[in-house]
Design a protein around this motif. Sequence first.
Motif, PDB file in Angstrom:
ATOM      1  N   UNK A 160       0.792  -1.233   0.000  1.00  0.00           N
ATOM      2  CA  UNK A 160       0.000   0.000   0.000  1.00  0.00           C
ATOM      3  C   UNK A 160       0.825   1.284   0.000  1.00  0.00           C
ATOM      4  N   UNK A 161       2.110   1.196   0.318  1.00  0.00           N
ATOM      5  CA  UNK A 161       2.927   2.413   0.343  1.00  0.00           C
ATOM      6  C   UNK A 161       3.206   2.950  -1.053  1.00  0.00           C
ATOM      7  N   UNK A 162       3.001   2.114  -2.085  1.00  0.00           N
ATOM      8  CA  UNK A 162       3.364   2.503  -3.439  1.00  0.00           C
ATOM      9  C   UNK A 162       2.170   2.417  -4.381  1.00  0.00           C
ATOM     10  N   UNK A 163       2.174   3.271  -5.393  1.00  0.00           N
ATOM     11  CA  UNK A 163       1.078   3.363  -6.347  1.00  0.00           C
ATOM     12  C   UNK A 163       1.525   2.871  -7.726  1.00  0.00           C
ATOM     13  N   UNK A 164       0.561   2.735  -8.629  1.00  0.00           N
ATOM     14  CA  UNK A 164       0.889   2.400 -10.011  1.00  0.00           C
ATOM     15  C   UNK A 164       1.793   3.465 -10.621  1.00  0.00           C
ATOM     16  N   UNK A 165       1.608   4.705 -10.223  1.00  0.00           N
ATOM     17  CA  UNK A 165       2.466   5.775 -10.732  1.00  0.00           C
ATOM     18  C   UNK A 165       3.918   5.566 -10.296  1.00  0.00           C
TER      19      UNK A 165
END
Length: 260
Positions: A160-165
Amino acid sequence: MTDLHLESGGDDDGPAVLFLHGSGASGAVWKPVLERLRERGTRYRWLVADLPGHGRSGHREDYSPEGYAGAVSTALAGVLGENASLNVVGHSLGGMVGMTIADGTYGVTVESLTVIAMKVSWTGEELARRAATADRPVRIFPGEEEARELFGRVSGLRGPAFTDEDRAGGITARDGGYALSGDPGIAKAGPATGPELAARMRKVTCPVELACGDHDPGIEPADLARVLGHPVTVLPGAGHNVHIERPGLIADLVERALGR
């Protein structure tokens, strides 16, 4: 001019901290650490690079420690000006690049150096796997999602700390599909040996802190201390990607380096 991707933020009047990621990753891996420091209200200016051949930075012929350090130092001069002064935090490959920058020959004054989870010895099997990576055909995916997922696995940008971006920073459009943007050629440069690393560390004159996770399968704290000549802070409950698994512990090291 440089094709190295460098981002910065935080307090322009505070001490500068340069974060350098490990092999196969991108600067996005530092996002959890930056968030912890923001939550604490730490006053500093952060700089996050994508090393050459990684993420959003261009490919090069020279992936030696000097090649990396020269590219990063040139980009820093464009942001901070000549004779910049900063603190360096490097993970794995980034630690070696930080050591090289800190030898005083790149026009950068390094106030402190924090080296996290840097491997100092390699088995024959590990070297063979690394060499095979350099010759492996580039995988082309029909869609972005599959390429992003692969980069997430390779770099540690998962959860959850990271996004697709964040993960999209490690892929590129290629041959009608999508592939990892990293240069497979980075693996052709053999890893530095223990004596080479020891010689580089002897040229560093600023304060140094070494650290690694207590569950890092590839690093023995005693070996790290013996080769690099400094005590090692063992970080509990963490493997190789401490900055992702236990970002608060890395935030502690950053604040210690800044004298907070």
